[in-house]
Design an enzyme around this catalytic site. Structure first.
Site, PDB file in Angstrom:
ATOM      1  N   GLU A 135      -7.098   7.569  45.990  1.00 14.70           N
ATOM      2  CA  GLU A 135      -5.763   7.176  46.442  1.00 14.70           C
ATOM      3  C   GLU A 135      -4.768   8.322  46.306  1.00 14.70           C
ATOM      4  O   GLU A 135      -4.872   9.140  45.398  1.00 14.70           O
ATOM      5  CB  GLU A 135      -5.225   6.020  45.586  1.00 14.70           C
ATOM      6  CG  GLU A 135      -5.859   4.689  45.830  1.00 14.70           C
ATOM      7  CD  GLU A 135      -5.251   3.620  44.926  1.00 14.70           C
ATOM      8  OE1 GLU A 135      -4.159   3.861  44.369  1.00 14.70           O
ATOM      9  OE2 GLU A 135      -5.861   2.561  44.782  1.00 14.70           O
ATOM     10  N   CYS A 148      -1.540   1.883  40.270  1.00 14.10           N
ATOM     11  CA  CYS A 148      -2.420   3.022  40.519  1.00 14.10           C
ATOM     12  C   CYS A 148      -3.883   2.588  40.454  1.00 14.10           C
ATOM     13  O   CYS A 148      -4.326   1.985  39.480  1.00 14.10           O
ATOM     14  CB  CYS A 148      -2.155   4.107  39.472  1.00 14.10           C
ATOM     15  SG  CYS A 148      -3.157   5.570  39.690  1.00 14.10           S
TER      16      CYS A 148
END
Length: 367
Positions: A92, A341
């Site tokens: 990511e 996250c």
């Protein structure tokens, strides 16, 4: 032989590599100008670079080891990217619009072994480190995304706070910093770059000895060993005492401010008692300590944790301020997308796993 990313070479390494392969030293200036100023996507577009050099680069390097899989855009301007690496792993990257510019949060490892019990990043254990090129490419992909929309915006700030522990991938992260900070590279100012660590004390000392002016952030999240060990496994290896010794060295060596990240977990670490302990812990270095209070983004797999109430966060903040600690409550980003996250990556891997199991079941039925 698998080719590596051209973006992984620092200025010095590229210059040395070109010279070792019979090329003029100034070719490095030309190549970097095409990579980071003109931001071309193929070697063939480097029109003032000789054909011989282009062929040499093409034979040894690639410019695109990341493949865009998912892009999520939030109403607040936050954009989350899911990239597939050349080996199929997913990572990511997040771009956040701030008042001061565009900030990108990069990932440094595939998975994480630090073992924070509240974090989505560690749901899948670390399988490998990212190369310096794979980390730089995250910035370049975001910049190409902006360029492609003719937004005339550039990435101005970088935070190394994505999936993984940056100091557990130290050498590659240092090369990444050298590339993005170099005036012939992305030329992102050192004071606009922040590296976060969960507390690898020896590497904090190493970082203090580097020739960077890059900011340091510590993921602290608890003011005492008992509490910190219960939510962060790394504290078993590097206790708060060892961590503070390294911080003391860093502050004395650099005289630079340190940000202490503190995620607010309801009923866990958000009491006045912890606020007072935190103020006492940082008291010696309060002139260079800056606490970032972070509202918790709930993670489906960590149902034991909830975000602290606004009242408790404000009370914690007030206690720190009254005890002379500079602090801020972090502004939230991307709350309408997979904000935590590692959350987007985890969900995507689950979806792929479900699809694969369904395919296997269907195949078994058809046999």
């Amino acid at each position: 032989m698998e080719k590596s990313s051209i973006y992984g070479l620092t200025w010095t390494k590229l210059t040395e590599w070109l010279e070792a392969h019979g090329q003029k030293k100034f070719r490095a200036t030309q190549v970097w100008d095409w990579l980071y100023r003109k931001r071309v996507k193929t070697f063939e577009e480097m029109s003032n670079v000789p054909k011989e050099t282009i062929e040499l680069l093409t034979a040894n390097f690639v410019m695109n080891t990341l493949e865009e899989q998912v892009v999520q855009e939030s109403t607040d301007g936050t954009t989350k990217y899911l990239f597939k690496l050349s080996d199929g792993n997913l990572i990511e990257t997040v771009m956040m619009k701030q008042e001061y510019g565009l900030s990108v949060c990069v990932t440094t490892q595939v998975g994480c072994n630090i073992g924070c019990t509240f974090c989505a990043s560690g749901l899948l254990k670390k399988s490998r480190d990212l190369t310096a090129g794979e980390i730089v490419e995250q910035i370049m992909n975001v910049q190409h995304y902006l360029d492609g929309r003719n937004l005339e915006e550039r990435v101005s700030h970088v935070v190394v706070m994505g999936i993984g522990e940056p100091f557990d991938n130290y050498d590659n992260v240092m090369d990444f910093l050298r590339v993005i900070n170099h005036d012939k590279g992305l030329a992102i100012g050192a004071r606009h770059i922040t590296v976060s660590t969960s507390g690898l004390a020896p590497r904090i000392i190493d970082f203090a000895n580097e020739d960077f002016q890059v900011n340091l952030a510590i993921s602290l999240h608890a003011p005492n060993n008992e509490l910190r060990t219960s939510i962060m496994r790394i504290n078993k290896t590097y206790s708060i005492e060892k961590l503070m010794e390294a911080i003391h060295y860093y502050v004395n060596k650099t005289n630079r401010r340190i940000t202490f990240e503190y995620i607010m977990l309801k009923g866990v670490n958000d009491h006045k008692k912890e606020a007072l302990e935190l103020a006492a812990l940082l008291g010696e270095h309060r002139h260079l300590a800056y606490v970032n209070l972070i509202p918790y983004n709930p993670v489906d797999e960590h149902i034991d944790y909830e975000r602290s109430t606004k009242e408790d966060v404000l009370a914690f903040y007030d206690t720190l301020k009254k005890n002379g600690i500079n602090c801020v409550i972090r502004r939230e980003h991307g709350t309408d997308i997979d904000a935590a996250c590692g959350q987007l990556r985890s969900k995507q891997i689950k979806r792929v796993g479900v699809r694969e199991r369904m395919k296997q079941k269907q195949a078994a039925l058809e046999e």
